[in-house]
Design a protein around this motif. Sequence first.
Motif, short mmCIF file in Angstrom:
data_model
loop_
_atom_site.label_atom_id
_atom_site.label_comp_id
_atom_site.label_asym_id
_atom_site.label_seq_id
_atom_site.Cartn_x
_atom_site.Cartn_y
_atom_site.Cartn_z
N UNK A 147 -5.41 1.98 13.56
CA UNK A 147 -4.77 0.24 13.08
C UNK A 147 -4.22 0.69 12.67
N UNK A 148 -4.03 0.75 11.31
CA UNK A 148 -3.63 1.04 9.80
C UNK A 148 -2.05 1.48 9.88
N UNK A 149 -3.04 2.70 10.48
CA UNK A 149 -1.43 3.95 10.25
C UNK A 149 -0.65 3.95 11.25
N UNK A 150 -0.60 3.18 12.39
CA UNK A 150 -0.15 3.10 13.54
C UNK A 150 0.97 2.05 13.21
N UNK A 151 0.17 1.10 12.02
CA UNK A 151 1.50 -0.01 11.69
C UNK A 151 2.01 0.42 10.75
N UNK A 152 1.25 1.07 10.07
CA UNK A 152 2.00 2.19 8.93
C UNK A 152 3.22 2.69 9.34
N UNK A 153 3.09 3.85 10.62
CA UNK A 153 3.87 4.36 11.00
C UNK A 153 5.17 3.60 11.49
N UNK A 154 5.33 2.49 11.96
CA UNK A 154 6.19 1.31 12.03
C UNK A 154 6.61 1.02 11.67
N UNK A 155 5.91 0.85 10.37
CA UNK A 155 7.29 -0.09 9.32
C UNK A 155 7.71 1.17 8.54
N UNK A 156 7.79 2.44 8.26
CA UNK A 156 7.84 3.42 7.44
C UNK A 156 6.78 3.66 5.75
N UNK A 157 6.11 3.14 6.29
CA UNK A 157 5.58 2.92 4.57
C UNK A 157 4.23 4.19 5.06
N UNK A 171 0.52 -1.18 -0.21
CA UNK A 171 -0.18 -0.13 -0.18
C UNK A 171 0.83 1.08 -0.07
N UNK A 172 2.10 1.33 0.08
CA UNK A 172 3.27 2.30 0.19
C UNK A 172 2.89 3.02 -0.95
N UNK A 173 2.21 5.20 -1.15
CA UNK A 173 2.27 5.88 -1.53
C UNK A 173 0.99 5.55 -3.03
N UNK A 174 0.34 4.32 -2.04
CA UNK A 174 -1.07 3.61 -3.51
C UNK A 174 -2.27 4.60 -2.44
N UNK A 175 -2.96 5.40 -3.55
CA UNK A 175 -4.49 6.27 -3.91
C UNK A 175 -5.43 5.29 -2.74
N UNK A 176 -5.59 6.46 -1.42
CA UNK A 176 -6.25 5.91 -0.79
C UNK A 176 -7.60 6.09 -0.06
N UNK A 177 -8.50 5.75 0.22
CA UNK A 177 -10.64 5.78 0.48
C UNK A 177 -10.06 5.55 1.90
N UNK A 178 -9.85 6.53 2.65
CA UNK A 178 -10.19 6.04 3.91
C UNK A 178 -11.09 6.84 4.77
N UNK A 179 -11.31 6.13 6.22
CA UNK A 179 -12.48 6.73 6.93
C UNK A 179 -11.77 7.53 8.14
N UNK A 180 -12.24 8.14 8.47
CA UNK A 180 -12.21 9.62 9.45
C UNK A 180 -11.90 9.01 10.32
N UNK A 181 -10.69 9.99 10.72
CA UNK A 181 -9.91 9.63 12.24
C UNK A 181 -10.70 8.53 13.11
N UNK A 182 -11.86 8.79 13.61
CA UNK A 182 -12.16 8.35 14.86
C UNK A 182 -12.15 6.57 13.93
N UNK A 183 -11.96 6.22 13.29
CA UNK A 183 -12.47 4.85 12.44
C UNK A 183 -11.20 4.00 13.23
N UNK A 184 -11.50 2.88 14.32
CA UNK A 184 -10.35 2.37 14.85
C UNK A 184 -10.01 1.15 13.41
#
Length: 300
Positions: free
Chosen positions: A203-213, A186-199
């Motif tokens: 989860x996805x963003x925290x994991x991406x930040x840990x992996x530098x994605x 998913x690195x650099x791919x266009x994403x349709x994301x729920x707003x930031x109140x989404x669990x």
Amino acid sequence: MPSVTLAQMRAVEALARTGKFSRAAEDLGISQPSVSTQVQSFEELCRTRVFIRDGHNVTVAPSAIDLIAKIKITLKCVQEVDRAIADTTSLNKGTISIGFSAHRLLMPILTAFVRQFPSLRLTTRGGPSLELTDAVARGELDVAAVSQVAPDGRFSSLRLHQSRVAIYGRKGDPLLGRGKLTLADLDGRDMVLWNKASGTRTLLEDAANRQGIQLKPVMEVATLDVAYAAAAAGIGLAISIEGEVSPDDHIDVVPLVEPELQIGHYLITLPECRDHAAIQAFFDIAKDHLAEAEGDLPYA
């Protein structure tokens, strides 16, 4: 020092909910001066500002939000006492409010509940998990089905599902054609994301930040139908809990394979409301459904 009365709390709750003295009076079936008197008496007891008045409109002061939540929960308990006194044998009247972040996962339980208790008035509310969790904490919802990495200690919880995160997008997308994905895909791919109140998004963003994605949100959404339409149109890849969205003629759905990218879906209520008859019945039906589908799951 004088103590708060039920009449005062009912007037304050009605005013907080409706935003107008006239509507609060209509809701309670009493006169508008009576509502004004009860609210004024309550405010005189408080050491903090309760309401902000702007002409005929009234809003809850930020300093009183937690206080109003306690009043809502207290009145729910009083209503349960009234119900128990009036009818100790069946659930033939009353209301229950239920929130959900993924309606497809909850629908079998909702269906069974409505069939078993047709006389109860059921109200529902969809939305992101964090918003629904806050609504339960404030006493605005009796029960909610929300996505969380782990149970929230503020609530009595029942785990409904433990699911992988899935990615979906326009039919024929070569990336989805692989049949399985990793977060790195998913690195650099266009994403349709729920707003930031989404669990799930958290989860996805925290994991991406840990992996530098680097996730690339090009659109934020608040409802499943908009997320689906955007993904089907090719605006970007969307995320869901596995089982929440099914592949069809317009989209492909692929799970993420990393074991850490799993999220629980929990039924939650406030501990002080857990033994209320309608809430107890809803949890019991949920447990029966789980036992039939996949074996009994423990309370969290």
